[in-house]
Design an enzyme around this catalytic site. Structure first.
Site, mmCIF file in Angstrom:
data_model
loop_
_atom_site.group_PDB
_atom_site.id
_atom_site.type_symbol
_atom_site.label_atom_id
_atom_site.label_comp_id
_atom_site.label_asym_id
_atom_site.label_seq_id
_atom_site.Cartn_x
_atom_site.Cartn_y
_atom_site.Cartn_z
ATOM 1 N N GLU A 1 8.222 0.683 -8.605
ATOM 2 C CA GLU A 1 7.600 1.478 -7.732
ATOM 3 C C GLU A 1 8.648 1.978 -6.473
ATOM 4 O O GLU A 1 8.281 1.910 -5.469
ATOM 5 C CB GLU A 1 6.277 0.859 -7.089
ATOM 6 C CG GLU A 1 5.237 0.535 -7.867
ATOM 7 C CD GLU A 1 4.031 -0.283 -7.511
ATOM 8 O OE1 GLU A 1 4.128 -0.722 -6.486
ATOM 9 O OE2 GLU A 1 2.927 -0.407 -8.215
ATOM 10 N N GLU B 1 0.260 0.360 -17.420
ATOM 11 C CA GLU B 1 -0.777 -0.558 -16.685
ATOM 12 C C GLU B 1 -2.029 0.305 -16.686
ATOM 13 O O GLU B 1 -2.698 0.296 -15.584
ATOM 14 C CB GLU B 1 -0.387 -0.913 -15.274
ATOM 15 C CG GLU B 1 0.961 -1.430 -15.127
ATOM 16 C CD GLU B 1 1.727 -1.874 -13.780
ATOM 17 O OE1 GLU B 1 0.672 -1.762 -12.801
ATOM 18 O OE2 GLU B 1 2.631 -2.177 -13.419
#
Length: 523
Positions: free
Chosen positions: A309, A411
């Protein structure tokens, strides 16, 4: 960025005057912009200038149907600099963003996107940029509607090209003569396309969890067990015991593992001792972390999420400078040069409104890391959905696919009502599986007795929830549920079949014979 725009896709679809060949016909101003028609080197386009608000631009009125899926594209340019420009639709139920690009002066950039709407009705297409000092130039606009059946047909065609192959089996006797009317049974032993779910240490001690998981999946990601705050909760005291045990379990069952994650750029998820370190101490700690985990598991994972991220967050950049992520990828490349090193982000395919991780921003970050020596990169798309926008999802993957790098959904989950969750999950998984640029899928559905992160596949007795039923249905459809086919050879001793990529066992029974024999497995 090209000197001239391409022709509009689908000849513009339902857009009127898409190439501006008829002046400003069907186009008008949106907000308080002034618009004009211009010609440069024979190319005709529309310009919005004298802009005071971000949304001041050009506009066209259209009608959108809630039962259609829309692909959108347009070529844009700005009068100076490199400026983000978004395409949006004002609908009767709100605003829908369809795509964005970093537009430049003196060349044309393509916005590629898409949308669906919640209810049918009139809408206005417009463009926006926060920089009101620039002119927005637009050309070759396209909005193409598709029915659900047309969209599904594209899936099927793509799957035939990407995931299946036509196989011809010849059966010959000892004299090399064709054997007609022989019965052939084809059983798939293993699905080739990587499809799996996250796991956690609960799987080590729960036989029901083990049986449910290993009978379905070929790849996993550890939910927390490899993360820095788990493996080094206090400085200098490393504990890899849980990750070691889970890796051994996965290896015993032929399940591949993604390495998640080496570092996490979100300040909320650092080991408790890390934020107070000085810059020099942090630099040393980061290097030790990368070398420790990657040396330990080198050759045992199929990919690394190196800096998680790092488009949304910048903890390491704020402490170590703007090249912190790129330097981490350079070190990771040195430690494990043969394994793909992934970026991993959310909202790139889930939310067209999030500029921080738009496909354009993601591609820019990839190129930046590559320019500073970070190689062997991969694209990780977390895929935490609420309500999926399939046309935007497809266009975002298309855009990133142009980079030519391995790309995974890493994910996948859905947060919505229980009746919609399974439906949306199926939509997302089908879209990803059918896309020729997607190389694997992992769902973020690790089981915990107190509940999963956002979505479970089973209850606590490992009985399927509706989401688990979706997974089993797709596994069977994709050939992962021990796909079985049978047929008889033709007069020339052959049988043809279209099979998903994978490992197969073929059994042949000759006509009139009481016994069968297994031939060499197909791969």
């Amino acid at each position: 960025c090209l000197p001239f725009p391409h022709k509009p896709q689908y000849n513009g679809g339902i857009i009127k005057n898409p190439e501006l060949n008829f002046g400003l016909r069907a186009w008008s101003a949106f907000g308080n912009a002034k618009v004009e028609h211009r010609v440069s080197n024979g190319n005709k386009f529309i310009v919005a200038h004298s802009r005071n608000d971000s949304h001041d631009s050009i506009s066209q009125n259209i009608y959108l149907n809630k039962d259609k899926l829309y692909t959108f594209s347009a070529w844009v340019q700005v009068s100076e600099g490199k400026i983000p420009v978004k395409a949006a639709f004002k609908t009767i139920s709100g605003f829908k963003h369809a795509g964005a690009v970093i537009a430049e002066s003196n060349c044309w950039s393509m916005i590629k996107g898409g949308l669906t709407v919640d209810e049918s009705g009139p809408a206005e297409l417009y463009f926006e940029s926060k920089n009101t000092s620039v002119e927005i130039w637009v050309d070759s606009i396209s909005l193409q509607p598709f029915t659900t059946e047309e969209w599904r047909s594209h899936h099927e065609q793509s799957i035939e090209e990407k995931h299946k192959r036509k196989v011809r089996i010849h059966v010959m006797d000892k004299q090399d003569k064709p054997v007609a009317n022989a019965t052939i049974s084809i059983v798939q032993k293993k699905l080739s396309f990587p499809f799996g779910s996250a796991t956690n240490k609960n799987i080590l001690t729960n036989a029901a969890y083990q049986n449910w998981f290993t009978s379905r999946f070929t790849v996993t990601t550890f939910e927390d067990e490899m993360k820095w705050y788990t493996t080094e909760p206090s400085q200098g005291r490393e504990d890899y015991s849980a990750a070691d045990a889970m890796l051994n379990f996965a290896r015993q069952h032929g399940i591949s593992v993604r390495g998640h994650n080496v570092l996490w750029d979100d300040p909320r998820y650092q080991p408790s001792w890390v934020p107070s370190l000085s810059a020099s101490q942090l630099s040393k700690a980061v290097a030790n972390r990368i070398m420790s985990i990657m040396k330990r598991y080198k050759g045992q994972v199929i990919g690394w999420d190196v800096v998680n991220e790092n488009l949304h967050f910048s903890f390491f950049e704020s402490k170590l400078g703007s090249q912190a992520s790129a330097n981490a990828y350079k070190t990771a490349k040195y430690m494990d040069p043969s394994t793909t090193l992934f970026l991993n982000e959310y909202n790139t395919i889930e939310d067209s409104r999030d500029w921080a991780t738009s496909p354009t921003a993601y591609a820019k970050k990839v190129r930046y890391i590559q320019s500073l020596g970070g190689g062997n990169l991969g694209i990780g798309l977390e895929s935490h959905f609420n309500v999926p926008d399939l046309p935007y999802m497809r266009s975002a993957i298309d855009t990133l696919g142009a980079l030519g790098l391995p790309m995974w959904l890493t994910e996948v989950d859905v947060q919505s009502g229980p009746n919609q969750k399974a439906m949306y999950l199926e939509q997302v998984l089908r879209e990803a599986h059918a896309h020729p640029k997607i190389n694997g899928i992992v769902m973020w559905t690790a089981w915990k007795p107190e509940g999963c992160y956002r979505m479970c596949l089973t209850d606590n007795n490992f009985r399927n929830l509706p989401t688990g039923d979706v997974v089993d249905k797709l596994l069977k459809e994709w050939g992962g549920g021990r796909q079985e086919l049978s047929g008889m050879t033709s007069p020339n001793g052959t049988l043809e079949a279209s099979l998903f990529h994978g490992d197969y066992q073929v059994t042949v029974t000759q006509p009139g014979a009481n016994n069968s024999y297994v031939v060499q497995s197909l791969e």
